[in-house]
Design an enzyme around this catalytic site. Structure first.
Site, short mmCIF file in Angstrom:
data_model
loop_
_atom_site.label_atom_id
_atom_site.label_comp_id
_atom_site.label_asym_id
_atom_site.label_seq_id
_atom_site.Cartn_x
_atom_site.Cartn_y
_atom_site.Cartn_z
N ARG A 58 177.17 50.86 -88.15
CA ARG A 58 176.87 51.79 -87.37
C ARG A 58 178.19 51.44 -86.13
O ARG A 58 178.81 50.50 -86.56
CB ARG A 58 175.48 51.32 -86.48
CG ARG A 58 174.45 51.78 -87.20
CD ARG A 58 173.55 50.29 -86.44
NE ARG A 58 172.02 50.69 -86.80
CZ ARG A 58 170.79 51.73 -86.79
NH1 ARG A 58 170.74 52.56 -85.76
NH2 ARG A 58 169.77 51.82 -87.44
N ALA A 107 160.38 54.01 -83.21
CA ALA A 107 160.26 53.96 -82.47
C ALA A 107 159.04 55.17 -81.44
O ALA A 107 158.12 54.28 -81.11
CB ALA A 107 160.97 54.54 -81.38
N ARG A 166 169.17 53.48 -77.10
CA ARG A 166 168.12 53.03 -76.33
C ARG A 166 168.03 51.97 -75.01
O ARG A 166 166.56 51.32 -74.11
CB ARG A 166 168.32 51.46 -77.33
CG ARG A 166 167.50 52.07 -79.06
CD ARG A 166 167.59 51.04 -80.23
NE ARG A 166 166.95 51.30 -81.29
CZ ARG A 166 165.59 51.27 -81.66
NH1 ARG A 166 164.67 51.58 -80.47
NH2 ARG A 166 165.19 52.20 -82.42
#
Length: 434
Positions: A192, A327, A111
């Site tokens: 994560r 996204a 990202r």
């Protein structure tokens, strides 16, 4: 005599991927005057790897950002370049099937890398930092946004690209006579981490696990949990997300004073996946300091527009990440608005009709993606009411489940929008929903 119309003043609130992509799509047009406002002191993205389906890649290219994306994006390596994910049983990594995306495969990017590449192309002076929107004043002949530093910006159109905690969303809903909507906790949390691919290879060798599972995007499925892995940064790093769901409450809540993201111990994460197989455990053991994310989404909103204020991206349709589509939907919004607003036929006189077309054409599709993202999480975690734990049926469903999402014709939406604006004739037999 000068008959040139004044430039449309467009304010964009939010400097994430959707907001910056839209700003880049708009700022090249001389009839538009664009300002981008970001509350942080600099651009920055939260999170790590993000996946884009063929629809999102098309939107990126349509915004004129295709080369920028390809420069930082990762693809599944040959000969598996068309694989989106391979599906495996969480208990022993047995193969259940694969989802194939010809020509795209698992197209992903870090990202922050992508946002940095986009932001580097913004013209100087277009962005203002440290600008947190607090209020919108919208009257018949005037629109302005007020910031917490006491400044304001008058404009003809205000676009809320300020994420799931949007400051503009309730203005839009209240303007429609609707109740405010806050993000809702899904009951799912995600651990994560970013893993060095060489470290993961060594761990797999120790356990006798095929290193193919490092190179190719994997999804390990189990009851009330699933783990995904895919490479980023040219395969040097493996993005890992391990989802665990608590379905004990029909309407789960997250404590109001608790952060949505925090560091946790590796032991907590490993305990959450006790009983999973060697491959899944080896992946998690490579993450010494995981973070845990409380996953929130939004209800499907009945409208994205009030007057000359419009919502895009997560501000409008924040969704769970189970289709890798959040996204991408923001980029579809940006592409749609950039193409219409960038048309020289757009002016203050037809702005209301343009925004109505956006709301009518984009919202049904985005709502469907929200809805199916939640349902896909149920499918992965063996809770789908039809498929359940039927592995053969699971593999068959996952092989084609995403076709409608990825193969959507964005340009057909634009053709219909132009027809509604009276700019061109409607295509014969055009179908306009979802």
């Amino acid at each position: 005599m000068n008959n040139k119309k004044p430039a449309l003043r467009i304010g964009i609130i939010g400097g994430g991927i959707s907001g910056v992509a839209l700003a880049l799509g708009l700022c090249r047009h001389s009839h538009l005057q664009v300002q981008l406002f970001e509350s942080a002191p600099a651009f920055g993205e939260v999170g790590a790897g993000v996946s884009f389906g063929p629809n999102a890649v098309c939107a990126i290219a349509g915004l004129g950002l295709g080369e920028t994306y390809l420069h930082v994006a990762d693809r599944t390596p040959e000969p598996w370049e068309d694989v989106w994910f391979e599906w495996r049983r969480g208990s022993d990594a047995s193969y259940l099937g694969a989802t194939i995306t010809p020509g795209v495969g698992q197209s992903s990017v870090h990202r922050a890398d992508f946002l940095d590449a986009l932001a580097a192309q913004l013209p100087e002076g277009i962005t203002q930092f440290g600008k947190r929107a607090t209020q919108v004043d919208q009257q018949s002949d005037e629109l302005k946004v007020l910031f917490d530093d006491g400044t304001e910006y008058p404009c003809d159109l205000l676009i809320g690209a300020d994420g799931i905690k949007s400051a503009l969303r309730n203005h839009v809903l209240e303007g429609q006579g609707l109740a405010p909507q806050a993000p809702r906790f899904s009951g799912t949390c995600a651990y994560r981490g970013m893993v060095d691919s060489l470290h993961l290879r060594e761990a797999f060798r120790v356990h006798g696990i095929d290193e193919h599972l490092v190179d190719v995007p994997q999804m390990y499925l189990g009851l009330d949990g699933h783990i995904l892995t895919f490479p980023v940064r040219n395969g040097r790093i493996i993005n890992v997300v391990a989802f665990i769901s608590d379905r004990s409450q029909p309407e789960p809540t997250w404590p109001a004073d608790a952060p949505w993201v925090r560091e946790v111990s590796q032991r907590e994460m490993l305990d959450a996946f006790a009983g999973w197989g060697d491959a899944a455990r080896a992946v998690l053991e490579c993450i010494p300091t995981p973070t845990i994310w409380a996953l929130h989404d939004l209800v499907e909103l009945p409208g994205y527009v009030h007057g000359r204020v419009v919502l895009i991206g997560d501000a409008a349709h924040a969704m769970l990440p189970h289709q890798g589509a959040g996204a991408g939907q923001g980029l579809e919004d940006a592409y749609f608005l950039a193409r219409l607003l960038g048309d020289t036929r757009t002016d203050a006189g037809n702005l209301a009709e343009l925004l109505e077309a956006y709301d009518n054409l984009r919202r049904p599709r985005a709502c469907r993606v929200q809805r199916t993202s939640l349902e896909t999480g149920e499918l992965y975690e063996l809770r789908d009411p039809i498929v359940g734990a039927n592995e053969q049926l699971l593999g068959e469903v996952l092989a084609t489940r995403f076709d409608w999402l990825w193969n959507h014709d964005l340009d057909a939406d634009l053709t219909e929008a132009r027809a509604r604006l009276g700019w061109e004739p409607r295509s014969r037999g055009a179908l306009r929903q979802g």
